[in-house]
Design an enzyme around this catalytic site. Structure first.
Site, PDB file in Angstrom:
ATOM      1  N   LEU A  44       0.622  -1.174  -0.140  1.00  0.00           N
ATOM      2  CA  LEU A  44       0.089  -0.136   0.116  1.00  0.00           C
ATOM      3  C   LEU A  44       0.987   1.305  -0.045  1.00  0.00           C
ATOM      4  O   LEU A  44       1.777   1.335   0.735  1.00  0.00           O
ATOM      5  CB  LEU A  44      -1.083  -0.081   1.058  1.00  0.00           C
ATOM      6  CG  LEU A  44      -1.807   1.266   1.336  1.00  0.00           C
ATOM      7  CD1 LEU A  44      -3.205   0.684   1.753  1.00  0.00           C
ATOM      8  CD2 LEU A  44      -1.168   2.095   2.266  1.00  0.00           C
ATOM      9  N   ASP A  47       0.285   8.471   2.041  1.00  0.00           N
ATOM     10  CA  ASP A  47       0.496   9.935   1.732  1.00  0.00           C
ATOM     11  C   ASP A  47       1.817  10.213   1.260  1.00  0.00           C
ATOM     12  O   ASP A  47       3.018   9.540   1.497  1.00  0.00           O
ATOM     13  CB  ASP A  47       0.543  10.737   3.121  1.00  0.00           C
ATOM     14  CG  ASP A  47      -0.469  10.207   4.115  1.00  0.00           C
ATOM     15  OD1 ASP A  47      -1.644   9.803   3.669  1.00  0.00           O
ATOM     16  OD2 ASP A  47      -0.491  10.799   5.325  1.00  0.00           O
ATOM     17  N   GLN A  63       4.424   7.225   1.971  1.00  0.00           N
ATOM     18  CA  GLN A  63       4.258   6.200   2.924  1.00  0.00           C
ATOM     19  C   GLN A  63       3.777   4.985   2.449  1.00  0.00           C
ATOM     20  O   GLN A  63       3.230   4.763   1.422  1.00  0.00           O
ATOM     21  CB  GLN A  63       2.773   6.630   3.757  1.00  0.00           C
ATOM     22  CG  GLN A  63       2.786   7.970   4.626  1.00  0.00           C
ATOM     23  CD  GLN A  63       3.577   7.417   5.925  1.00  0.00           C
ATOM     24  OE1 GLN A  63       2.698   6.944   6.861  1.00  0.00           O
ATOM     25  NE2 GLN A  63       4.853   7.773   6.219  1.00  0.00           N
ATOM     26  N   TYR A 106       5.457   7.516  10.213  1.00  0.00           N
ATOM     27  CA  TYR A 106       4.159   8.273   9.696  1.00  0.00           C
ATOM     28  C   TYR A 106       4.688   9.410   9.026  1.00  0.00           C
ATOM     29  O   TYR A 106       5.769   9.950   8.857  1.00  0.00           O
ATOM     30  CB  TYR A 106       3.238   8.613  10.918  1.00  0.00           C
ATOM     31  CG  TYR A 106       2.322   7.259  11.031  1.00  0.00           C
ATOM     32  CD1 TYR A 106       2.606   6.069  10.618  1.00  0.00           C
ATOM     33  CD2 TYR A 106       1.205   7.452  11.835  1.00  0.00           C
ATOM     34  CE1 TYR A 106       1.945   4.988  11.047  1.00  0.00           C
ATOM     35  CE2 TYR A 106       0.415   6.407  12.195  1.00  0.00           C
ATOM     36  CZ  TYR A 106       0.649   5.179  11.657  1.00  0.00           C
ATOM     37  OH  TYR A 106      -0.255   3.904  12.058  1.00  0.00           O
TER      38      TYR A 106
HETATM   39  C1  FRU Z   1      -3.148  10.455   6.556  1.00  0.00           C
HETATM   40  C2  FRU Z   1      -2.625   9.377   7.537  1.00  0.00           C
HETATM   41  C3  FRU Z   1      -1.596  10.407   8.234  1.00  0.00           C
HETATM   42  C4  FRU Z   1      -0.458   9.454   8.717  1.00  0.00           C
HETATM   43  C5  FRU Z   1      -0.388   8.523   7.873  1.00  0.00           C
HETATM   44  C6  FRU Z   1      -0.098   7.231   8.119  1.00  0.00           C
HETATM   45  O1  FRU Z   1      -3.430   9.447   5.592  1.00  0.00           O
HETATM   46  O2  FRU Z   1      -3.524   8.987   8.360  1.00  0.00           O
HETATM   47  O3  FRU Z   1      -2.244  11.280   9.295  1.00  0.00           O
HETATM   48  O4  FRU Z   1       0.450  10.250   9.271  1.00  0.00           O
HETATM   49  O5  FRU Z   1      -1.658   8.511   6.971  1.00  0.00           O
HETATM   50  O6  FRU Z   1       0.234   6.396   7.180  1.00  0.00           O
END
Ligand code: FRU
Length: 480
Positions: A44, A47, A63, A106
């Site tokens: 997956l 962000d 991410q 994150y």
């Molecule tokens: C937004 C979020 C962020 C967090 C990240 C984790 O999509 O929830 O707030 O840092 O994704 O993957």
């Protein structure tokens, strides 16, 4: 995809080569891989992170949880680019391998300082009772891509915020470094905290206060706040989860929104004289958009083409999510425009006059002109019967409808199967439409209104049909 916590938080080192190969083989079976958008190799993508300029190149991380289409133990994957169109993925840069990011590296941002890139991100930490301790932490990346994480926590969870406190964005305002962090208060309302680097030392931050941006607090959390300056005006981009629909009409599970301000009072602290909250994107999925100001002052953004808490047809192939094209922001007549960077035209491999087609590669751009006071329906990803992704442009009443109910595999239908927006009635309109196998990005009037969406066509859905009205323009084959 719903996977048990033990699977999603299984240590990276425990995944065997066989398991990883199986995942890769499954991804390869997908009929929907994009050709000129960033997608995860496996697993997956969510962000965009650390979008910045460093070492003579643009840097863009994302991410990722690499072991399937679920939100698990997150890491940062790194890409770089010179033209903001062609990206090279260099690999994983932030692993969840430190006590300050043990349950996920994150989201966050980055900024070049001296000859290093400062990375400011949230360490997701949970204790044995699964209680979360969100830590805003830092790392240096050098020119060889080597990472050195700080041991020190830069910003701890403040007393007035719950465990939902994350996504620091560093930015420069008149030579001073600030950071904003998305938060939730104890009344379960979203808010944003502003911090300042003491003596501009990014290893040392103090709270300035809660940023007043005219928010009602009707959302329960603000994720991924970003402040960028567009032609000198502060623009706040943010993802308010659970926002009251009476405040803003939206259909997606969570919206991505913005406000334009006249000024930024760093003392108060407040963003001054703002517009109402506005939807950043009218399509089915654009979220966690990240922006930054380039050294030459442009404001660039990139969005996650995906949404939290939604299952996608690609999940069965063990991957999910994509990055949008890089879009440049401008303000015209008080309105925010977002349009792909100039270099996007370098993807155009051939050009012809627009006409209906039975078979395309589903990787093309259309540049269309709609006459004033006309109604046109165009079907992309059209099969023989004319079923596909329907786009209705009514320039008489100033209304656009994007309907994907007949476009291939359906998903997230609880949130509706069409999206719409308004344009100025009685005017001509243009649309630039970027199609990439299972991604569509539509820019009306060069970015006045934008629809970003996934669509998962069947194998027969490769055509373009005009089912009513009249439209002229160009068709460009796109080659990466
Ligand atoms: C937004 C979020 C962020 C967090 C990240 C984790 O999509 O929830 O707030 O840092 O994704 O993957």
């Amino acid at each position: 995809m719903n996977l048990p916590t033990e699977v999603r938080y299984r240590p990276y080192a425990d995944w065997t080569d066989e398991e990883k190969t199986k995942i890769r083989e499954n991804v390869a079976k997908s009929p929907w891989r994009a050709s000129y958008h960033i997608e995860p190799e496996t697993g997956l993508l969510n962000d965009p992170n650390g979008f910045s300029y460093f070492n003579g190149k643009f840097q863009l991380f994302y991410q990722s949880w690499p072991f399937g289409a679920a939100h698990g133990l997150k890491q940062w994957v790194h890409t770089e680019t010179e033209d903001l169109v062609h990206f090279t993925e260099t690999g994983v840069k932030l692993l969840p391998d430190h006590e300050n990011d043990s349950h996920g590296a994150y989201s966050g941002s980055a900024y070049q300082i001296g000859d290093k890139l400062f990375i400011f991100y949230t360490g997701n930490v949970r204790d044995e009772n699964w209680v979360r301790d969100p830590r805003q932490i830092g790392a240096w990346m050098d020119k060889d891509g080597k990472i050195e994480k700080f041991d020190k926590v830069l910003i701890k969870q403040p007393a007035d915020a719950t465990e939902h406190f994350r996504d620091p964005q560093i930015f420069d305002c008149k030579g001073q470094f600030y950071a904003i962090v998305g938060a939730q208060n104890h009344d379960k309302q979203g808010f944003i905290k502003l911090y300042k680097a003491v003596d501009n030392d990014v290893e040392n931050w103090v709270e300035v206060g809660d940023l007043d941006f005219g928010d009602t607090g009707s959302e329960y959390m603000i994720e991924c706040p970003n402040l960028v300056f567009v032609d000198g005006k502060p623009v706040l981009l943010y993802s308010p989860q659970g926002l009251d629909k009476a405040e803003l009409d939206y259909d997606n599970i969570y919206p991505n929104t913005y406000k334009i301000f006249q000024d930024f009072d760093t003392e108060k602290p407040a963003l001054v004289d703002g517009t109402p909250i506005i939807n950043l994107d009218y399509g089915f999925e654009a979220y966690a958009t990240q922006g930054f100001n380039t050294p030459d002052g442009r404001a660039l953004i990139v969005s996650w083409i995906g949404l939290p808490d939604v299952d996608y047809p690609t999940d069965k192939y063990d991957y999910q999510g994509a990055m949008s094209l890089v879009k440049e922001l401008s303000i015209k007549d008080g309105k925010l425009y977002q349009y792909p960077v100039e270099a996007i035209t370098s993807l155009r491999a051939s050009q012809e006059d627009f006409s209906e087609k039975t078979a395309t590669t589903n990787t093309y751009e259309l540049e269309l002109n709609f006459e004033a006071n006309t109604q046109t329906e165009l079907v992309l990803f059209a099969d023989q019967e004319g079923n596909g992704l329907s786009l209705t442009v009514d320039t008489e009443n100033g209304k656009v409808i994007l309907d994907r109910s007949k476009a291939g595999e359906q998903y997230a239908t609880d949130f509706g199967t069409s999206r719409e927006c308004t344009l100025e009635a009685g005017q001509t309109a243009t649309a630039n439409i970027f199609v990439d196998n299972s991604i569509v990005e539509i820019f009306f009037n060069k970015g006045e209104k934008v629809f970003t969406s996934r669509v998962f066509p069947s194998a027969e859905q490769t055509g373009i049909k005009v089912t009513s009205g009249n439209v002229s323009g160009h068709y460009f084959d796109l080659k990466y």
